[in-house]
Design a protein around this motif. Structure first.
Motif, short mmCIF file in Angstrom:
data_model
loop_
_atom_site.label_atom_id
_atom_site.label_comp_id
_atom_site.label_asym_id
_atom_site.label_seq_id
_atom_site.Cartn_x
_atom_site.Cartn_y
_atom_site.Cartn_z
N GLU A 16 0.79 -1.12 0.09
CA GLU A 16 -0.03 -0.16 0.09
C GLU A 16 0.83 1.25 -0.04
N GLU A 61 -9.60 2.85 8.64
CA GLU A 61 -10.29 2.85 7.52
C GLU A 61 -11.70 2.49 8.15
N ARG A 62 -12.73 2.55 7.05
CA ARG A 62 -14.26 2.38 7.51
C ARG A 62 -14.56 1.35 6.21
N THR A 63 -15.21 0.45 6.80
CA THR A 63 -15.64 -0.66 5.71
C THR A 63 -14.87 -0.73 4.40
N GLY A 64 -13.57 -0.92 4.90
CA GLY A 64 -12.39 -1.13 3.76
C GLY A 64 -11.82 -0.10 3.02
N THR A 65 -12.37 1.09 3.26
CA THR A 65 -12.01 2.27 2.51
C THR A 65 -10.92 3.21 3.40
N ILE A 66 -9.91 3.22 3.02
CA ILE A 66 -8.77 3.89 3.48
C ILE A 66 -9.00 5.35 3.85
N LEU A 67 -9.02 6.01 5.36
CA LEU A 67 -9.48 7.21 5.69
C LEU A 67 -8.38 8.17 5.96
N ASP A 87 -7.75 11.90 4.21
CA ASP A 87 -8.06 11.98 3.09
C ASP A 87 -9.10 13.05 2.81
N GLU A 89 -11.64 14.10 1.66
CA GLU A 89 -13.10 14.01 1.65
C GLU A 89 -13.63 13.53 3.11
N GLN A 90 -12.80 13.31 3.84
CA GLN A 90 -12.87 12.71 5.30
C GLN A 90 -12.62 13.70 6.40
#
Length: 158
Positions: A16, A61-67, A87, A89-90
């Motif tokens: 990653e 992360e939340r539900t597999g999305t890196i934050l 990120d 957007e977060q």
């Protein structure tokens, strides 16, 4: 670690490194820096495969999305918040606070007495809100002649 907001923390995966580097770049860019400035910062914001194996680096992360990510380092018995990037957007969603709390708790687990933050000027308000205190300035590692605000968060060992 699970939080009520559904954020989980996990170790970074070596593969990653490029994705996490780009997250750092996007997060830094929110302060309005131009492309030339951002390229000067790239080396400092780049994660390699080895960095992704550090126990002092966490991915939120939340539900597999890196934050976002956070990393602390210890240099000459001083503990630094090396990276804390969310990120774009977060941002303002609590991810940064959760990452900061992880960083603080990790430093405490390593029996550190303070967390030193060499902050982007735009992020100083966030770190002050988190309890960090002004502690002068430090030279930028990326931009010759530029100084950055230095803050310190005192840690109370149990």
């Amino acid at each position: 670690m699970n939080l009520q907001s559904g954020i989980t923390f996990r170790s970074a995966r070596p593969q990653e490194h490029a994705i996490l580097t780009e997250l750092c770049m996007r997060s830094k860019a929110v302060w309005g820096y131009d492309e030339q400035f951002m390229e000067l910062c790239r080396a400092e914001l780049t994660l390699n495969e080895a960095a992704c194996t550090s126990p002092n680096l966490r991915v939120a992360e939340r539900t597999g999305t890196i934050l976002g990510i956070a990393e602390i380092t210890i240099v000459d018995e001083e503990c630094f918040l090396e990276k804390l990037f969310v990120d774009p957007e977060q941002q303002s969603s609590g991810v940064g606070m959760a990452l900061f709390d992880w960083s603080k708790n990790r430093a405490l687990a390593l029996e550190q007495h303070q967390l030193i933050i060499e902050a982007d000027p735009g992020a100083v308000g966030f770190y002050r809100k988190m309890g960090a205190l002004p502690a002068g300035e430090t030279a930028s590692q990326s931009i010759p002649g530029r100084t950055l605000p230095r803050l310190v968060l005192p840690l109370n060992l149990p």
